[in-house]
Design a protein around this motif. Structure first.
Motif, PDB file in Angstrom:
ATOM      1  N   LYS A 104       0.657  -1.548  -0.139  1.00 12.24           N
ATOM      2  CA  LYS A 104      -0.127  -0.286  -0.344  1.00 12.24           C
ATOM      3  C   LYS A 104       0.836   1.321   0.271  1.00 12.24           C
ATOM      4  N   GLY A 105       0.503   2.024  -0.553  1.00 16.38           N
ATOM      5  CA  GLY A 105       0.952   3.576  -1.032  1.00 16.38           C
ATOM      6  C   GLY A 105       2.768   2.707  -1.742  1.00 16.38           C
ATOM      7  N   LEU A 106       3.214   1.801  -1.860  1.00 18.55           N
ATOM      8  CA  LEU A 106       4.477   1.835  -2.805  1.00 18.55           C
ATOM      9  C   LEU A 106       4.697   2.520  -4.204  1.00 18.55           C
ATOM     10  N   LYS A 107       5.120   3.253  -4.515  1.00 23.22           N
ATOM     11  CA  LYS A 107       5.015   3.553  -6.019  1.00 23.22           C
ATOM     12  C   LYS A 107       6.085   2.894  -7.068  1.00 23.22           C
TER      13      LYS A 107
ATOM     14  N   GLN B 129      -3.045  -4.850 -11.225  1.00 21.03           N
ATOM     15  CA  GLN B 129      -1.972  -5.594 -10.389  1.00 21.03           C
ATOM     16  C   GLN B 129      -1.812  -5.052  -9.098  1.00 21.03           C
ATOM     17  N   PHE B 130      -1.417  -3.998  -9.966  1.00 19.13           N
ATOM     18  CA  PHE B 130      -0.192  -2.963  -7.935  1.00 19.13           C
ATOM     19  C   PHE B 130      -1.966  -2.029  -8.002  1.00 19.13           C
ATOM     20  N   LYS B 131      -2.916  -1.714  -8.511  1.00 23.64           N
ATOM     21  CA  LYS B 131      -3.734  -0.599  -7.502  1.00 23.64           C
ATOM     22  C   LYS B 131      -4.888  -2.080  -6.778  1.00 23.64           C
ATOM     23  N   ALA B 132      -4.385  -3.195  -6.655  1.00 18.43           N
ATOM     24  CA  ALA B 132      -5.616  -3.969  -5.989  1.00 18.43           C
ATOM     25  C   ALA B 132      -5.479  -3.981  -4.882  1.00 18.43           C
TER      26      ALA B 132
ATOM     27  N   ASN C 277       1.040   2.267  -5.987  1.00 16.51           N
ATOM     28  CA  ASN C 277       0.920   3.347  -7.031  1.00 16.51           C
ATOM     29  C   ASN C 277       1.801   3.687  -7.938  1.00 16.51           C
ATOM     30  N   PRO C 278       1.378   2.462  -9.862  1.00 18.85           N
ATOM     31  CA  PRO C 278       1.882   1.831 -10.626  1.00 18.85           C
ATOM     32  C   PRO C 278       2.351   3.078 -11.356  1.00 18.85           C
ATOM     33  N   GLN C 279       3.507   3.028 -11.347  1.00 23.02           N
ATOM     34  CA  GLN C 279       4.482   3.593 -12.289  1.00 23.02           C
ATOM     35  C   GLN C 279       5.354   3.428 -13.672  1.00 23.02           C
ATOM     36  N   VAL C 280       4.675   4.220 -15.053  1.00 24.46           N
ATOM     37  CA  VAL C 280       5.327   3.211 -16.179  1.00 24.46           C
ATOM     38  C   VAL C 280       6.854   3.439 -16.646  1.00 24.46           C
ATOM     39  N   LEU C 281       7.554   3.179 -16.487  1.00 28.32           N
ATOM     40  CA  LEU C 281       9.423   3.763 -16.861  1.00 28.32           C
ATOM     41  C   LEU C 281       9.629   3.035 -17.975  1.00 28.32           C
ATOM     42  N   PRO C 282      10.771   3.430 -18.266  1.00 30.09           N
ATOM     43  CA  PRO C 282      11.847   2.912 -19.493  1.00 30.09           C
ATOM     44  C   PRO C 282      12.930   1.107 -19.032  1.00 30.09           C
ATOM     45  N   PHE C 283      13.088   1.002 -19.359  1.00 34.98           N
ATOM     46  CA  PHE C 283      13.292   0.114 -18.614  1.00 34.98           C
ATOM     47  C   PHE C 283      14.952   0.291 -17.851  1.00 34.98           C
TER      48      PHE C 283
ATOM     49  N   ASP D 121       9.631   3.526  -5.383  1.00 32.40           N
ATOM     50  CA  ASP D 121      10.306   2.945  -4.099  1.00 32.40           C
ATOM     51  C   ASP D 121      10.304   0.841  -4.455  1.00 32.40           C
ATOM     52  N   ALA D 122       9.500   0.596  -5.999  1.00 32.80           N
ATOM     53  CA  ALA D 122       9.321  -0.716  -5.640  1.00 32.80           C
ATOM     54  C   ALA D 122       9.700  -1.068  -7.309  1.00 32.80           C
ATOM     55  N   THR D 123       9.904  -2.908  -7.336  1.00 36.44           N
ATOM     56  CA  THR D 123       9.588  -3.030  -8.726  1.00 36.44           C
ATOM     57  C   THR D 123       9.194  -4.715  -8.805  1.00 36.44           C
TER      58      THR D 123
END
Length: 330
Positions: A162-165, A177-180, A184-190, A203-205
């Motif tokens: 909860k609350g992790l980006k 998946q992460f909203k469930a 807080n999902p963030q789209v970023l290039p690898f 914060d996480a991946t």
């Protein structure tokens, strides 16, 4: 004089051997030749040339030498390259049903995964790609199950997310998946993930062990949870025009070589995972900078229960029947 004659004969034989190649197949991929994918591509080259008696000259270009990650699909469609093996996520715009591979906890283990890929569901998904005319799906290669990692706190129970980006690939399924779990999902290039983790932009991946270790994410993440919640794989595709130009016997040679290369790639992927796990355990022990967490079956069930809510949201896109077929595959 005898040496000169023999040398001339050898040169003539080599020249003849060179002329024997009736077809040239360029194979492009974006990773190192030392990876499971790279080893399998090189093995495929050797086996096609052996089985075809040199009638097909296979040329492998690793490390984006020929085309980069964003260019190879277009190059395949134009027949500038005849075989590529992009990640499964690259095909979701062509066949939205391929998002099945993004669904959390849909695969129980490696055996179940391979049975899905090699069975009815995998065949249906390949047919969706084959309908596009310019490319033909050959087989599925393996990159491994994905695991959670974080620099904030250990991710053990769903509420820990909860609350992790979370950094994610561009995927509606991964977003859901992460909203469930309140993330807080963030789209970023690898290519930007390491610096984003280092600077606290995210914060996480989630990654397979190979990505986590080779990209040194363990240096900027304090916790790794062996969740096996998601999957990352590749689809090997060939240019349809090239395939149709081949006589049946050479098509059979390629199919046989691909079958053997797939077996090798999957085996190499498992071996690599074991080696990386040992290296990460050593790093954790030596530095005290990484905690590796193994979820109990009960903890996994908690995650599965929460993330099951994601499935119905994609019944229309992926197909409820197809999702159920995958789950029910023995």
């Amino acid at each position: 004089m005898k040496k000169i004659v023999l040398g001339t004969i050898a040169a003539a034989m080599l020249a003849t051997a060179g002329l024997a190649a009736e077809y040239v197949m360029k194979v492009s991929h974006v990773v190192s030749a030392s990876t499971p994918k790279g080893k399998a591509a090189d093995f495929f080259e050797k086996r096609v040339e052996e089985l075809s008696g040199g009638k097909i000259d296979v040329q492998v270009f690793p490390n984006s030498q020929l085309y980069g990650d964003g260019e190879e699909m277009k190059a395949l469609v134009m027949n500038n390259v005849q075989l590529i093996m992009p990640s499964l996520s690259k095909f979701t715009s062509i066949a939205p049903q391929m998002q099945l591979f993004d669904l959390p906890f849909i695969f129980r283990d490696k055996a179940h995964l391979y049975n899905v890929m090699d069975g009815e569901v995998g065949t249906i998904l390949k047919s969706k790609i084959n309908e596009k005319k310019q490319m033909m799906a050959m087989d599925y290669w393996d990159a491994g199950f994905k695991h959670f990692s974080s620099s904030k706190q250990p991710i053990i129970n769903p509420e820990d997310a909860k609350g992790l980006k979370f950094r994610i690939q561009s995927s509606k399924v991964l977003e859901a998946q992460f909203k469930a779990v309140g993330g807080n999902p963030q789209v970023l290039p690898f290519s930007e993930v390491y610096s984003a983790l280092q600077q606290g932009v995210v914060d996480a991946t989630e990654n397979p062990l190979s990505n986590f270790y080779t990209k040194k994410f363990h240096e900027v993440q304090s916790n790794l949870t062996l969740s096996s919640h998601g999957y990352l794989g590749y689809l090997v595709v060939m240019n349809t025009k090239f395939w149709n130009s081949l006589p049946k016997d050479l098509q059979a040679n390629i199919s046989q070589a691909m079958k053997e290369a797939t077996e090798l790639e999957r085996k190499e992927s498992s071996i690599e995972d074991e080696k990386i796990m040992e290296a990460l355990k050593t790093y954790a022990k030596d530095t005290n900078k990484l905690e590796i967490i193994e979820l109990t079956p009960e903890q996994k069930q908690q995650w599965q229960k929460v993330m099951a809510d994601v499935y119905p949201k994609f019944y229309d896109v992926i197909g409820e029947d197809l999702i159920k077929k995958a789950i029910d595959t023995k």
